[in-house]
Design a protein around this motif. Structure first.
Motif, PDB file in Angstrom:
ATOM      1  N   HIS A   1      -1.069 -47.705   2.152  1.00 14.65           N
ATOM      2  CA  HIS A   1      -1.960 -46.716   2.768  1.00 14.65           C
ATOM      3  C   HIS A   1      -1.447 -45.339   2.323  1.00 14.65           C
ATOM      4  O   HIS A   1      -0.224 -45.094   2.355  1.00 14.65           O
ATOM      5  CB  HIS A   1      -1.877 -46.843   4.289  1.00 14.65           C
ATOM      6  CG  HIS A   1      -2.902 -46.001   4.993  1.00 14.65           C
ATOM      7  ND1 HIS A   1      -2.909 -44.621   4.919  1.00 14.65           N
ATOM      8  CD2 HIS A   1      -3.964 -46.334   5.756  1.00 14.65           C
ATOM      9  CE1 HIS A   1      -3.919 -44.157   5.618  1.00 14.65           C
ATOM     10  NE2 HIS A   1      -4.585 -45.175   6.131  1.00 14.65           N
ATOM     11  N   PRO A   2      -2.357 -44.421   1.902  1.00  6.74           N
ATOM     12  CA  PRO A   2      -1.888 -43.108   1.429  1.00  6.74           C
ATOM     13  C   PRO A   2      -0.951 -42.401   2.410  1.00  6.74           C
ATOM     14  O   PRO A   2      -0.056 -41.661   1.997  1.00  6.74           O
ATOM     15  CB  PRO A   2      -3.183 -42.323   1.233  1.00  6.74           C
ATOM     16  CG  PRO A   2      -4.198 -43.376   0.939  1.00  6.74           C
ATOM     17  CD  PRO A   2      -3.813 -44.577   1.757  1.00  6.74           C
TER      18      PRO A   2
ATOM     19  N   LYS B   1       1.897 -38.624  -2.650  1.00  9.94           N
ATOM     20  CA  LYS B   1       0.440 -38.702  -2.465  1.00  9.94           C
ATOM     21  C   LYS B   1      -0.274 -38.610  -3.810  1.00  9.94           C
ATOM     22  O   LYS B   1      -1.383 -39.093  -3.974  1.00  9.94           O
ATOM     23  CB  LYS B   1      -0.064 -37.589  -1.541  1.00  9.94           C
ATOM     24  CG  LYS B   1       0.698 -37.486  -0.220  1.00  9.94           C
ATOM     25  CD  LYS B   1       0.800 -38.804   0.508  1.00  9.94           C
ATOM     26  CE  LYS B   1       1.776 -38.737   1.657  1.00  9.94           C
ATOM     27  NZ  LYS B   1       2.221 -40.062   2.089  1.00  9.94           N
TER      28      LYS B   1
ATOM     29  N   PRO C   1      -1.198 -42.979  -4.681  1.00  9.89           N
ATOM     30  CA  PRO C   1      -2.645 -43.234  -4.634  1.00  9.89           C
ATOM     31  C   PRO C   1      -3.466 -42.499  -5.711  1.00  9.89           C
ATOM     32  O   PRO C   1      -4.486 -43.007  -6.146  1.00  9.89           O
ATOM     33  CB  PRO C   1      -3.078 -42.749  -3.245  1.00  9.89           C
ATOM     34  CG  PRO C   1      -1.857 -42.325  -2.526  1.00  9.89           C
ATOM     35  CD  PRO C   1      -0.690 -42.363  -3.442  1.00  9.89           C
ATOM     36  N   TYR C   2      -3.002 -41.312  -6.126  1.00 13.90           N
ATOM     37  CA  TYR C   2      -3.823 -40.548  -7.078  1.00 13.90           C
ATOM     38  C   TYR C   2      -2.990 -40.045  -8.244  1.00 13.90           C
ATOM     39  O   TYR C   2      -1.899 -39.503  -8.049  1.00 13.90           O
ATOM     40  CB  TYR C   2      -4.476 -39.345  -6.387  1.00 13.90           C
ATOM     41  CG  TYR C   2      -5.336 -39.760  -5.221  1.00 13.90           C
ATOM     42  CD1 TYR C   2      -6.510 -40.475  -5.413  1.00 13.90           C
ATOM     43  CD2 TYR C   2      -4.948 -39.466  -3.915  1.00 13.90           C
ATOM     44  CE1 TYR C   2      -7.267 -40.912  -4.344  1.00 13.90           C
ATOM     45  CE2 TYR C   2      -5.699 -39.882  -2.832  1.00 13.90           C
ATOM     46  CZ  TYR C   2      -6.857 -40.613  -3.056  1.00 13.90           C
ATOM     47  OH  TYR C   2      -7.612 -41.034  -2.004  1.00 13.90           O
TER      48      TYR C   2
ATOM     49  N   ASP D   1      -7.947 -43.177  -9.248  1.00 14.43           N
ATOM     50  CA  ASP D   1      -7.635 -43.881  -8.000  1.00 14.43           C
ATOM     51  C   ASP D   1      -6.755 -45.103  -8.313  1.00 14.43           C
ATOM     52  O   ASP D   1      -7.099 -45.901  -9.189  1.00 14.43           O
ATOM     53  CB  ASP D   1      -8.960 -44.317  -7.353  1.00 14.43           C
ATOM     54  CG  ASP D   1      -8.747 -44.983  -6.018  1.00 14.43           C
ATOM     55  OD1 ASP D   1      -9.043 -44.345  -5.008  1.00 14.43           O
ATOM     56  OD2 ASP D   1      -8.274 -46.152  -5.998  1.00 14.43           O
TER      57      ASP D   1
ATOM     58  N   TYR E   1      -9.455 -33.367  -0.628  1.00 14.88           N
ATOM     59  CA  TYR E   1      -9.737 -34.737  -1.072  1.00 14.88           C
ATOM     60  C   TYR E   1      -8.576 -35.667  -0.694  1.00 14.88           C
ATOM     61  O   TYR E   1      -8.774 -36.744  -0.130  1.00 14.88           O
ATOM     62  CB  TYR E   1      -9.951 -34.740  -2.596  1.00 14.88           C
ATOM     63  CG  TYR E   1     -10.325 -36.081  -3.165  1.00 14.88           C
ATOM     64  CD1 TYR E   1     -11.618 -36.574  -3.048  1.00 14.88           C
ATOM     65  CD2 TYR E   1      -9.366 -36.868  -3.815  1.00 14.88           C
ATOM     66  CE1 TYR E   1     -11.960 -37.818  -3.567  1.00 14.88           C
ATOM     67  CE2 TYR E   1      -9.699 -38.104  -4.339  1.00 14.88           C
ATOM     68  CZ  TYR E   1     -11.000 -38.578  -4.213  1.00 14.88           C
ATOM     69  OH  TYR E   1     -11.326 -39.807  -4.724  1.00 14.88           O
TER      70      TYR E   1
ATOM     71  N   LYS F   1      -8.045 -36.104   3.280  1.00 17.91           N
ATOM     72  CA  LYS F   1      -8.963 -37.044   3.947  1.00 17.91           C
ATOM     73  C   LYS F   1      -8.422 -38.477   3.901  1.00 17.91           C
ATOM     74  O   LYS F   1      -8.575 -39.243   4.846  1.00 17.91           O
ATOM     75  CB  LYS F   1     -10.323 -36.999   3.235  1.00 17.91           C
ATOM     76  CG  LYS F   1     -11.393 -36.388   4.120  1.00 17.91           C
ATOM     77  CD  LYS F   1     -12.738 -36.426   3.450  1.00 17.91           C
ATOM     78  CE  LYS F   1     -13.241 -35.002   3.262  1.00 17.91           C
ATOM     79  NZ  LYS F   1     -14.010 -34.768   2.069  1.00 17.91           N
ATOM     80  N   SER F   2      -7.778 -38.816   2.783  1.00 18.50           N
ATOM     81  CA  SER F   2      -7.312 -40.200   2.627  1.00 18.50           C
ATOM     82  C   SER F   2      -6.091 -40.505   3.493  1.00 18.50           C
ATOM     83  O   SER F   2      -5.712 -41.658   3.661  1.00 18.50           O
ATOM     84  CB  SER F   2      -6.965 -40.473   1.164  1.00 18.50           C
ATOM     85  OG  SER F   2      -5.763 -39.803   0.824  1.00 18.50           O
TER      86      SER F   2
END
Ligand code: ATP
Length: 462
Positions: free
Chosen positions: A364-365, A371, A419-420, A438, A455, A458-459
């Motif tokens: 989970h982020p 991140k 995650p990114y 992603d 962006y 939010k995650s």
């Protein structure tokens, strides 16, 4: 969607952790120091995120829970009051063949893959189970056990400059005593009314007879726990509420419900009214992840008796005086981190013919160590990439990678669960946009640099 390869094993998790900077064996250059682990650059981020997530859910988002950070070394009388000095004993057995020492209950649990609840058994029952089921020594493979004896797993040290004549002190084997002894300090200063809770995250030490399974059972670990003080008539419903909240919390971080189950204790401590663990299906089988216990008035009453100080709460409306009941919820940060690593680990076959397999951690982020990773497509874009990195680093833990092909760099980030991946290319210089890839879908989108923070933010919600 990529195909899944194989089941996760503990060896794979240990290797990934060592090679990617999550966890190293403690004192490794001296040949290690059994069952101690050092958290590396990525691991410390992950563990801090796990602790932050717990604190956010159970302290920050509530109105009735107050934090403390109590001393590890406590007055030795605390451990007399808690019962640890007299009776905190694990059932140990020695292998007469190879001289290794084990806990009888963990031998049974490991042998039955978590299907037999050894904590409900007497010593005699455990001994006959081990004989009937031919439970052999995991070290040498022979069954030649001593009878069960009790072993106190508290680490002892001494206080004072000279060892002779100095007082014996203990490294705390649990954090919760720091909340009990501060019950009235917190109640008074926070102007708290029952029911309220005191929470703490901190180190505990247990000279475990059978440590092992990587972070699962170590001699030094961190507990995240809270003690809710309440009236007797509301204790049972608070107990049920915490069972539910504890489950929701670990699910919200990414543990799947099919790998989680409640395990009610069959045998209770003499003072306890109810006790339930949440077990997780680790690679080595079902094992305790956390505990929720209804401890009655035992803890505060014992401290009242041993300290001679009152532990009575005075109800501000009725003036009634009473010792509150305690509901305890406790989970190990290291053990949860291990469960999250196991749940997140995946080997995806991207191209079977070319044997192209990607190892990825689907964290989970909110708990992912970083991140995002900022990647300049080429070295001469470093200045712009550095600008993007600095902007993001003000808000989140981010990393930067300039070496190797973009594909290789993506894979490195997949392995630590970032995650990114944010690629700065030549178009970025003209239009201030970047490519955002992603981790899970491997899809890419183009975003304005100005939109990146919101962006990512939010995650992070959970
Ligand atoms: P176990 O039965 O596994 O020994 P316990 O019932 O003694 O655990 P508690 O005293 O209730 O555990 O501690 C609360 C939590 O602390 C456990 O649910 C676990 O997550 C964590 N924990 C306990 N002992 C260890 C250890 N030796 N290493 C890592 N985490 C631990």
């Amino acid at each position: 969607m990529a195909e899944k390869k194989q089941a996760v094993t503990m060896d794979k998790i240990v290797n990934l952790c060592k090679n990617r900077g999550f966890v190293f064996p403690g004192s490794e250059i001296y040949g290690g120091f059994a069952n101690t682990w050092d958290f590396g650059p990525v691991g410390v981020e992950l563990k801090n995120n796990v602790k932050r997530a717990w604190w956010k859910k159970f302290v920050q988002e509530t109105t009735d829970t107050f934090g403390v950070d109590a001393a590890i070394l406590m007055n030795p009388r605390v451990w007399e009051a808690s019962g640890h000095v007299a009776s905190f004993g694990d059932p140990k057995m020695d292998c007469k063949n190879c001289k290794q020492r084990f806990r009888a209950d963990t031998l049974i649990e490991a042998h039955s893959k978590g299907e037999v609840a050894a904590e409900a058994m007497t010593d005699a029952e455990m001994e006959s189970y081990i004989e009937e089921h031919d439970v052999k020594c995991p070290h040498c493979g022979v069954r030649n056990w001593t009878p069960i004896r009790k072993f106190n797993p508290m680490f002892v040290t001494s206080r004072g400059t000279l060892e002779e004549g100095s007082d014996k002190v203990y490294l705390r084997p649990e954090t919760c005593q720091g909340e009990y002894v501060n019950f009235l300090n917190v109640q008074r200063t926070a102007r708290a009314k029952v029911p309220f809770a005191i929470a703490q995250i901190g180190k505990s030490f247990r000279n475990e007879i059978t440590p092992g399974n990587f972070l699962f059972r170590t001699v030094e670990f961190e507990q995240m726990e809270l003690q809710k003080f309440c009236r007797e008539d509301e204790a049972m419903s608070i107990y049920e509420e915490f069972k539910k909240k504890a489950l929701e919390f670990v699910e919200s971080l990414g543990l799947k419900s099919e790998n989680l189950r409640f395990h009610d204790h069959d045998k209770l401590a003499h003072y306890a009214k109810a006790a339930c663990d949440i077990q997780y299906n680790f690679p080595m089988g079902w094992q305790e992840l956390n505990g929720v216990h209804h401890r009655g008035v035992w803890d505060l009453s014992r401290h009242q008796e041993y300290s001679g100080k009152t532990m009575l709460y005075i109800d501000p409306f009725t003036n009634e005086k009473f010792v509150p009941n305690v509901i305890e919820y406790s989970i190990g940060a290291d053990r949860l981190m291990l469960a999250l690593l196991c749940a997140a680990y995946d080997e995806e076959i991207l191209d079977a013919e070319k044997n192209d397999v990607r190892t990825v951690l689907h964290f989970h982020p909110a708990i992912a160590p970083y991140k995002a990773c900022v990647l300049p497509l080429q070295k001469n874009l470093s200045e712009k990439a550095d600008e993007v990195y600095r902007k993001l680093a003000k808000k989140f833990a981010v990393t930067y990678d300039v070496t190797g092909s973009i594909g290789k760099r993506y894979r490195r980030q997949d392995e630590i669960g970032t995650p990114y991946c944010i690629t700065v290319d030549f178009d970025t210089l003209n239009d201030d946009t970047v490519t955002v890839r992603d981790r899970d879908t491997m899809q890419q989108i183009r975003l304005k640099i100005a939109e990146l923070c919101s962006y990512i933010e939010k995650s992070l919600e959970f």
